[in-house]
Design an enzyme around this catalytic site. Structure first.
Site, short mmCIF file in Angstrom:
data_model
loop_
_atom_site.label_atom_id
_atom_site.label_comp_id
_atom_site.label_asym_id
_atom_site.label_seq_id
_atom_site.Cartn_x
_atom_site.Cartn_y
_atom_site.Cartn_z
N GLY A 60 0.81 -1.20 0.00
CA GLY A 60 0.00 0.00 0.00
C GLY A 60 0.85 1.25 0.00
N MET B 157 5.27 2.64 1.13
CA MET B 157 6.58 2.35 1.71
C MET B 157 7.19 3.63 2.22
SD MET B 157 8.87 0.34 2.65
CE MET B 157 10.34 0.90 3.51
N ASN C 143 10.01 5.05 2.93
CA ASN C 143 11.38 5.53 2.71
C ASN C 143 11.52 6.97 3.21
OD1 ASN C 143 11.83 3.12 0.85
ND2 ASN C 143 10.31 4.28 -0.30
N HIS D 53 -0.32 6.53 8.04
CA HIS D 53 0.52 5.40 8.47
C HIS D 53 1.97 5.61 8.05
CE1 HIS D 53 1.05 0.99 9.30
NE2 HIS D 53 2.04 1.17 8.43
N GLU D 54 2.17 5.97 6.78
CA GLU D 54 3.55 6.13 6.29
C GLU D 54 4.21 7.38 6.87
OE1 GLU D 54 2.61 2.70 4.41
OE2 GLU D 54 4.54 3.58 4.92
N HIS E 280 5.68 6.64 10.25
CA HIS E 280 6.94 5.90 10.13
C HIS E 280 8.15 6.83 10.05
CE1 HIS E 280 6.01 1.72 10.07
NE2 HIS E 280 5.21 1.77 9.02
N GLU F 183 5.33 -1.07 13.01
CA GLU F 183 4.01 -1.13 12.37
C GLU F 183 2.86 -0.87 13.35
OE1 GLU F 183 4.02 -1.00 9.37
OE2 GLU F 183 6.00 -1.76 8.83
#
Length: 1061
Positions: A316, A318, A320, A352-353, A356, A375
């Site tokens: 969905g 990533m 980076n 969500h990303e 991170h 996560e």
């Protein structure tokens, strides 16, 4: 002394000082070494602790065209990794996979060191460089390599993506390095704990732009064979793990804005950007980034943030650092064309990303066994970020219906796993990939939500802030988080706990599962017991906590909230106030903040069940019909309008789906009319975005070839990724087997259906009762192609699980693979599929795999209630093996429903949508086997409210009737599967051994009996090998053995299987 030498010395001193001062080392935690190394360092699954990377200089040159000699898409590269020597060694071991080294590696210190030998150790995915003399402790060295690799379409490492735009085929190169794919791009120390800086250089054609973690620092021209190339050099990254390095080479366009000093850009295809599909994500990203900076009290550490929507992306999103890559549906949104649910899904993935960037990038897990620290935090805070964007969102009810529900499903299995497991259990890339599941994502988030609730959000955030600040640019373990939360508890007095936080959290983090809490309002006793979907299953993993938890029980008496009760790892606790009489009722686990199910005594259940009507179908339709009528008047009276309020749009979508799926003929009629209008004028879509999934699917289901062909044409022409996704889903709704066969064949054509969507499309077809058999036959027919195209074991296992399961759900927040089947699959099957994908004993593996998957498929397709419709009358028939028996209508089966269901342990008669249901049941053919007959009658006459329905009925609160009043049909099937798995484990072990030995000897006819049996295509008889016959034989033998044992125990005479006494 040169400036470069001074810089190198300062870096190695800093590295050595970090190792010396790292609290994880002082606490006895090893940075890299997890098990004693064997004699040779390249034989271990873990990197040796002799070297640590300081920095990388990487040059990549992707060729987005076929190389003439090989006909392949290739990339070339060079790398220099600067190393600090921590322990004297003569060998350099680092990760490398599928790379061709065009020159021998070179090693430099103060002088050039001689490389005696180098090779790739494929078993552990290493590049091994053997030197003529030792590297000395405390000194800095550099390793130089030149290599090439293939730009495959496999969506891992550095890969190519093919797509169409403006009538032409385009290519781009993009990276996906998590979790262990950086080694496919350049040789590196591919562990999350081994952080370093990266200087990336990318060579590309002038018509392409390149995006990476950092802004470009210089661009120059390079001429090769009369053609000009651009050389783009990027600024140095901060310390980060190798899997976070990224780049995208494309002809994408972008839009941008600046938020609090950070330049944010959204990149996508030209048509998507010019169509305004990136505007919403751009605006939301700035707001979310500012929200998280305030929450975590730490600024986003980079000066820019690129968000890239890629047509070919397996996950969905990533995370980076500085360049987040998304699947198009998770970043592009077009107002007036996309539904409210797609907007909310986009926000969840985007949030969500972004989380991170702190939890995962700034603070990184030391090893993959603590993946939930990445996560779980990203999932939990994504809901809070979404609530910030949508203040009307009720985070408790939405999280309970999504995250908590998935947790309760996945963690109720005996083969689940703890959040944090031992590092020695995660030694291979397969082990690592399997951890990207509902436990790490949803249970991790659920535990954090529960902890935030009993600590209070203020104390919880105080612990997180100190955790983030101390470990910025470093790595952590679960114990680090626990320590900082305990410090926050110690620094306040408002919250009191029954014991220290370590004792509480360890029961939730270090053991699998969760309890069912039983509340007895007659005695005042609250008790806990490990909840398993199948209470007869055995948990192989032992727990030092004895599968007991410190359970925070929130509860209310009637409408009055009570003080929290703790069950302190005991089986029972007495609460005097919980003894109630008269009409007083108790409800526990308020807002479903605890990870446990709740059971009550019968009297309290009776009081709670007054909230629901006994007749389930009448209850649902009585609630759906008036709301449906409201939205019909609001939106469908004028076919081109929809509610303006986002909550109304979302409710309209949900209600329409319930209405059509529950047989409301008004919904069917409007859906057909809207679709007909669209077919008459394709350039003007009259269907409101929130209703498109319902209208498209219903029209394809009830239509013919023309309706399907029109949907396919619009899928091919769709410029919106979200619209294409809805159409792809709807195309699987057909009831025509030949149409579904055609659709399945298109999944093997990546220019028709994207590679990222191929397996999911097969599963969608299989979830249609009419497509289950065609999908399974398609898989068996195209097995070799599937193995070749989708070489990862997780993808193939996910496909098999999805096709053979009754229900299928994809994790909403950018997880890996297809998803997780509710009841799990026997480990021997997973191992054998992995053996197939590795090319070991392929033919043996194929025979073995289908032998057992056929059996599982046939069982999953059996005993399904199929509803048919005739003149508005909905009838149910029990099927066997997915084939309809005794059809009462000449129309095709409409949809499948799970057979046996239960109303919290109390079986009730299935309610009729029409007066003809009882007549239909009376006309059902009776089985000659009395036991089968009883089961069929049960299947057709019982239903159960789902957890979501109870959640809605109780105003966002959930409860569950335990196993005391009986098991659901699924539990019985699971128990039967576990019995079969005992035999499967034996057969599977022999099969794996046979395959491995056969591959080693290259002569399958020699060796053990199993080799000979399999080589001849024969199955052993019971005399030759007990417990390894056909599934039918083994099932019969198991039943006979159990029946005989039961009869002997009762002192009676054995009367055989299938007969009554």
């Amino acid at each position: 002394m040169s400036a470069l030498t001074l810089l190198g010395l300062s870096l190695v001193l800093q590295t050595l000082a970090t190792v010396a001062c790292d609290p994880s080392v002082s606490e006895g935690k090893e940075t890299q070494v997890r098990t004693p190394h064997p004699l040779k360092p390249w034989e271990s699954a873990y990197l040796p602790n002799s070297l640590k990377p300081i920095s990388y200089e990487v040059q990549l040159w992707p060729w987005l065209f076929r190389e003439k000699a090989s006909g392949l898409f290739l990339f070339h590269g060079r790398s220099k990794v600067t190393l600090a020597c921590l322990n004297q060694t003569k060998v350099i071991v680092l990760h490398s996979k599928a790379l061709n080294y065009t020159k021998p590696p070179r090693v430099f210190g103060r002088d050039t060191l001689t490389v005696r030998k180098y090779w790739q150790e494929k078993a552990n995915e290493y590049l091994v460089v053997l030197l003529d003399k030792h590297l000395e402790k405390g000194k800095v060295y550099s390793l130089h390599t030149a290599f090439s690799g293939e730009l495959t379409p496999e969506m891992a490492g550095l890969y190519r993506c093919q797509y169409q735009e403006e009538g032409s085929i385009r290519f781009l190169a993009v990276t996906m390095m998590q979790p262990t794919n950086a080694r496919k791009i350049f040789p590196c120390f591919d562990d999350p704990a081994l952080k370093a800086t990266f200087d990336l250089t990318v060579i590309h054609r002038p018509q392409h732009s390149v995006i990476s973690n950092m802004p470009p620092r210089a661009t120059s021209e390079m001429w090769v064979r009369g053609q000009v190339w651009l050389v783009t050099r990027f600024q140095r990254t901060p310390l980060m793990s190798p899997y976070l390095l990224a780049c995208v080479v494309s002809d994408f366009r972008f839009i941008e804005e600046t938020s609090n000093g950070v330049t944010i850009r959204v990149w996508a295809r030209k048509q998507a950007v010019e169509g305004g599909q990136g505007d919403f994500a751009l605006q939301a990203a700035g707001r979310l980034l500012h929200f998280y900076e305030q929450q975590f009290q730490l600024y986003y550490p980079l000066k820019k943030l690129d968000l890239v929507a890629v047509p070919c992306f397996d996950s969905g999103g990533m995370e980076n650092w500085g360049v987040i890559i998304f699947r198009e549906t998770n970043l592009l949104f077009q107002a007036g064309e996309n539904s409210e649910s797609s907007r909310q899904s986009l926000l969840l993935v985007l949030a969500h990303e972004l989380v991170h960037q702190w939890f995962g990038n700034l603070v990184t897990i030391q090893w993959w066994n603590d993946l939930w620290l990445n996560e779980g935090f990203a999932t939990y805070f994504s809901y809070l970020g979404n609530t910030f964007i949508n203040p009307d969102w009720t985070v408790d009810s939405v999280f309970a219906a999504n995250g908590l529900h998935l947790t309760l499903e996945s963690d109720a299995l005996a083969n689940s796993h703890p959040l944090s497991i031992g590092e020695q259990e995660v030694s291979t890339t397969e082990h690592i990939s399997q951890l990207f599941d509902n436990i790490s994502y949803e249970k991790g988030a659920s535990v954090l939500r529960m902890v935030s609730n009993f600590l209070t959000e203020k104390v919880f955030l105080q612990g997180l802030l100190s955790y983030l600040k101390e470990f910025s640019f470093r790595t952590v373990t679960y114990t680090d988080l626990r320590t900082h939360l305990q410090k926050a508890v110690n620094n306040q007095s408002a919250v009191s706990l029954p014991t220290n936080l370590k004792s509480i959290l360890d029961t939730w983090v270090l053991q699998l599962g969760y309890p069912v809490v039983t509340v007895n309002t007659s005695s005042g006793l609250l008790s806990q017991q490990h909840f398993l979907l199948d209470s007869s299953s055995t948990v192989a993993r032992t727990s030092k906590f004895g599968y007991r938890w410190y359970v925070p029980v929130t509860w209310q008496m009637n409408t009055t909230l009570q003080n929290m009760i703790w069950i302190n790892r005991t089986t029972k606790v007495f609460v005097r106030k919980a003894v109630v009489k008269d009409q007083t009722w108790i409800l526990a686990n308020i807002n479903a903040v605890g990870i446990y199910r709740v059971n009550y005594d019968d009297k309290n259940w009776d009081k709670l069940l007054i909230l629901l009507m006994k007749n389930r179908d009448e209850y649902i339709l009585s609630k759906v019909r008036p709301v449906y009528q409201y939205f019909m008047e609001l939106a469908w009276a004028e076919l081109d309008t929809a509610p303006t309020d986002s909550c109304d749009q979302f409710a309209q979508e949900v209600v329409a789906g319930l209405a059509c799926s529950n047989g409301l003929w008004e919904c069917h009629k409007v859906a057909r009319n809207l679709y007909s209008l669209w077919m008459a004028q394709p350039d003007v879509n009259p269907v409101p975005p929130s209703l498109r999934p319902v209208v498209y699917c219903r029209s394809v289901t009830e239509g013919g070839q023309a309706e399907w062909d029109f949907a396919w044409k619009m899928y091919e022409l769709a410029n919106s990724a979200a619209e294409a996704e809805i159409l792809r889903y709807s195309l699987a709704c057909s009831v025509n087997a030949s149409v579904l066969d055609r659709y399945l064949s298109l999944t093997m054509m990546p220019w028709k259906i994207k590679r990222q969507d191929a397996l999911a499309t097969i599963v969608l077809v299989a979830q249609n009762i009419n497509g289950k058999k065609p999908a399974w036959n398609f898989i068996k027919t195209n097995w070799a192609t599937l193995i070749s195209e989708f070489s990862t074991a997780e993808a193939i296992v996910g496909l098999l699980e999805g096709v053979t399961s009754r229900s299928y759900r994809r994790r909403p927040t950018g997880g890996k693979g297809l998803g997780q089947r509710e009841d799990g699959i026997a480990e021997p099957i997973k191992v054998k599929v992995k053996c197939d994908t590795a090319g070991i004993g392929h033919k043996l593996g194929e025979q073995f795999t289908f032998h057992w998957w056929d059996h599982i498929f046939n069982k999953a397709a059996a005993d399904i209630v199929v509803e048919t419709q005739e003149d508005g009358v909905v009838l149910q028939k029990v099927t066997s093996g997915g084939q309809e028996e005794g059809a009462v209508s000449n129309k095709k089966p409409r949809r499948a429903a799970v057979g046996r269901e239960m109303l919290y342990g109390r079986f009730v008669k299935a309610t009729t949508l029409t007066p003809h249901r009882e007549q239909a049941e009376a006309e059902e053919p009776q089985s000659s086997d009395s036991s089968d007959q009883d089961e069929a009658l049960d299947l057709s006459s019982t239903r159960r409210l789902t957890d979501e329905e109870l959640l809605r009925a109780c105003g966002g609160r959930t409860a569950h009737k335990g196993a005391r009043h009986g098991l659901t049909m699924k539990a019985k099937l699971l128990r039967l599967e576990e019995q079969e798995q005992e035999f499967l484990a034996k057969y599977g072990q022999r099969g794996r051994t046979a395959g491995a030995e056969a591959a080693a000897r290259t002569d399958v006819g020699k060796g053990t009996k199993m080799n000979k049996w399999l080589a001849k295509g024969e199955r052993p008889t019971r005399e030759e090998g007990p417990g390894i016959g056909t599934p039918e034989e083994e099932g019969h033998r198991l039943k006979a053995k159990k029946h005989k044992r039961r009869r002997e125990k009762e002192g009676g005479k054995d009367t055989g299987i299938g007969k009554r006494r």
